[in-house]
Design an enzyme around this catalytic site. Structure first.
Site, PDB file in Angstrom:
ATOM      1  CG  HIS A 160      -1.741  -1.107   1.552  1.00 56.89           C
ATOM      2  ND1 HIS A 160      -2.830  -1.588   0.739  1.00 56.89           N
ATOM      3  CD2 HIS A 160      -1.370  -2.390   2.066  1.00 56.89           C
ATOM      4  CE1 HIS A 160      -3.085  -2.765   1.420  1.00 56.89           C
ATOM      5  NE2 HIS A 160      -2.437  -3.211   2.098  1.00 56.89           N
ATOM      6  CB  SER A 281      13.280  23.277 -13.361  1.00 59.25           C
ATOM      7  OG  SER A 281      12.340  24.660 -13.626  1.00 59.25           O
ATOM      8  CE  LYS A 287      10.862  20.850 -10.552  1.00 60.30           C
ATOM      9  NZ  LYS A 287       9.550  20.026 -10.151  1.00 60.30           N
ATOM     10  CD  GLU A 294       8.834  13.264 -15.071  1.00 62.08           C
ATOM     11  OE1 GLU A 294       7.820  13.782 -14.882  1.00 62.08           O
ATOM     12  OE2 GLU A 294       9.804  13.687 -14.727  1.00 62.08           O
TER      13      GLU A 294
END
Ligand code: ARG
Length: 479
Positions: A160, A281, A287, A294
């Protein structure tokens, strides 16, 4: 609109299709990727026609040489693809006839484009599956290698997505290796059904020429021929199965990508991404984004799309060949490119991931990952499991109140919960001990992990030998 007549089937037509229609039905702009397989199949067909006396041995030789010359032109980039000739098959046959004259017109004897395209595409799909299988073996190799480096490093295992029990990083990585190994096995199962030749079916009913389709199948490396001509020209299960295999590979890759995305998040901090596989970024200087993972997760969608697309194309088709089936190719070509590149990139990225084993070890302390150990300890000291579970729950609550982990509770605090608890409990509560004791087959214990690694070493050796023995699929260029 201008129109032109197609010379190959134009006999009964007075005017060719309008240009927009020609562009609409044209498939050579993408099915030219199948040129190697078309030529391989046509050479086998021509030789068989020669052996069977349908054409003369000399004609067969001239066709084979002519097809080799066409292949040279395509490879050299001098071949002129003609949209008016619709597809790869007619482009190649037309050029063959330009090169060798009358004999070229005999190649198509006893054959239809319907069985021709089915054989060509089966050869192409088989080559693609071979390529994916090599990619999967390489990826399993990368996973097993990283697993071998981290047999003693622990991290929380989750259920979970909540911290559950400590596991070794090797066990976690090997779980993915097993998925990809299953995928490789699935490809082999699929290949057994792909490598069957439809030739001899001709348009749909078989042909009157005395062909020997079995010998053609053998020459192209297939195991046999399809038993029913109508099925032979209209079956696309082999593409669907390959696409399902591709979709499953991408699903597994996508899960691993999701793991990498999570682990790269500072809240986990379990991996540092190699610079070459991440981006910054344009506005937030702090970042470092896991873009490659992704994007791979995202590309899974288009492969599922190819599978759903072709299932939908096929669902309403009556026997036998229907032009709808030309729509089987673009989705597969795209899936092939996506799967091949994704497997290679994942293997490379895994090789360079920096696992932050210190962060993983610290994370084990945060989530009471040794609670099961305390319960098992109490069971070993005579408490029924349900009661042991309850007492452990109280221990977790007490530790939480004190802001401690279980192993930081004092002997007095523990004995207040159960007098059965003694000093030896602290050994049991060690995270490494929790991993060490899980030696059921397949468990995270060191012997089980060692067995898995040895099993992979052997499998990788066999799989590499098998893939280097099989003829390397011709590079699928020209697309
Ligand atoms: N280009 C077609 C395809 O990919 C093959 C030709 C089919 N035959 C025909 N009679 N139109 O399916």
């Amino acid at each position: 609109m201008a129109s032109h007549t197609n010379s190959t089937w134009g006999g009964r037509f007075s005017a060719g299709p309008a240009e927009a229609v020609a562009a609409y039905t044209d498939s050579q702009r993408y099915d030219r990727a199948l040129w190697r397989q078309d030529i391989r199949a046509s050479k086998a067909h021509a030789r068989m026609l020669g052996r069977q006396g349908v054409i003369t041995p000399d004609e067969a030789d001239r066709i084979v040489e002519g097809l080799d010359a066409v292949a040279d032109e395509i490879r050299a980039g001098t071949f002129v693809w003609k949209p008016a000739l619709e597809d790869v098959h007619m482009n190649i046959e037309s050029r063959l006839t330009e090169l060798i004259g009358e004999a070229g017109k005999k190649l198509h004897t006893g054959r239809s484009r319907n069985d021709q395209v089915a054989l060509t595409f089966r050869l192409f799909v088989a080559d693609a599956l071979d390529g994916w299988r090599k990619g999967l073996v390489a990826l399993c190799g990368a996973l097993a290698r990283r697993a071998g480096e981290h047999r003693d490093d622990l991290l929380p295992g989750y259920t979970h997505l909540q911290p559950a029990q400590p596991v070794s990083l090797a066990q976690h990585l090997l779980a993915y290796a097993w998925m990809f190994r299953r995928d490789a096995g699935r490809l082999e199962d699929t290949l057994a059904r792909v490598r069957i030749s439809p030739l001899g079916a001709a348009a749909l009913a078989g042909t009157t020429y005395p062909l020997d389709p079995q010998s053609v199948a053998e020459e192209v490396g297939f195991s046999g021929i399809l038993a029913n001509s109508m099925d032979a020209v209209s079956d696309r299960d082999f593409v669907l199965e390959a696409l399902f295999d591709a979709a499953t590979v991408m699903m597994h890759l996508s899960r691993l990508c999701e793991e990498i995305v999570l682990w790269a998040n500072p809240a986990f901090g379990f991996v540092r991404l190699p610079d070459s596989f991440s981006t910054g970024s344009s506005i937030m200087p702090q970042k470092k984004n896991p873009d490659v993972a992704e994007l791979m997760r995202g590309k899974t969608g288009r492969v599922y799309g190819a599978l759903m697309g072709l299932l939908t194309v096929m669902k309403g088709l009556p026997l036998a060949y229907n032009r709808d089936m030309q729509e089987d190719k673009e989705g597969f070509l795209d899936a092939d490119a996506t799967v091949s590149a994704s497997l290679a990139i994942m293997a490379a990225m895994l090789g360079e991931l920096e696992f932050r084993v210190d962060r993983m070890r610290d994370a084990c302390k945060a989530g009471f990952l040794n609670a099961t150990e305390l319960a098992d300890y109490l069971v070993a000291h005579g408490l029924p499991f349900r009661e042991a579970h309850h007492v452990t729950g109280q221990a977790v609550a007490a530790a939480e109140r004190e802001g401690k982990s279980l192993e930081e509770l004092t002997m007095a605090e523990l004995q207040a919960l159960s007098p059965r608890i003694g000093e030896d409990v602290y050994d049991v509560l060690q995270y490494a001990a929790a991993v060490r004791r899980r030696e059921t087959p397949g468990g995270t214990g060191p012997r089980s992990v060692g067995y898995q690694l040895e099993n992979f070493r052997q499998w990788l050796e066999d799989a590499r030998a098998a893939t280097s023995a099989s003829a390397p699929p011709a590079a699928r260029d020209a697309r």
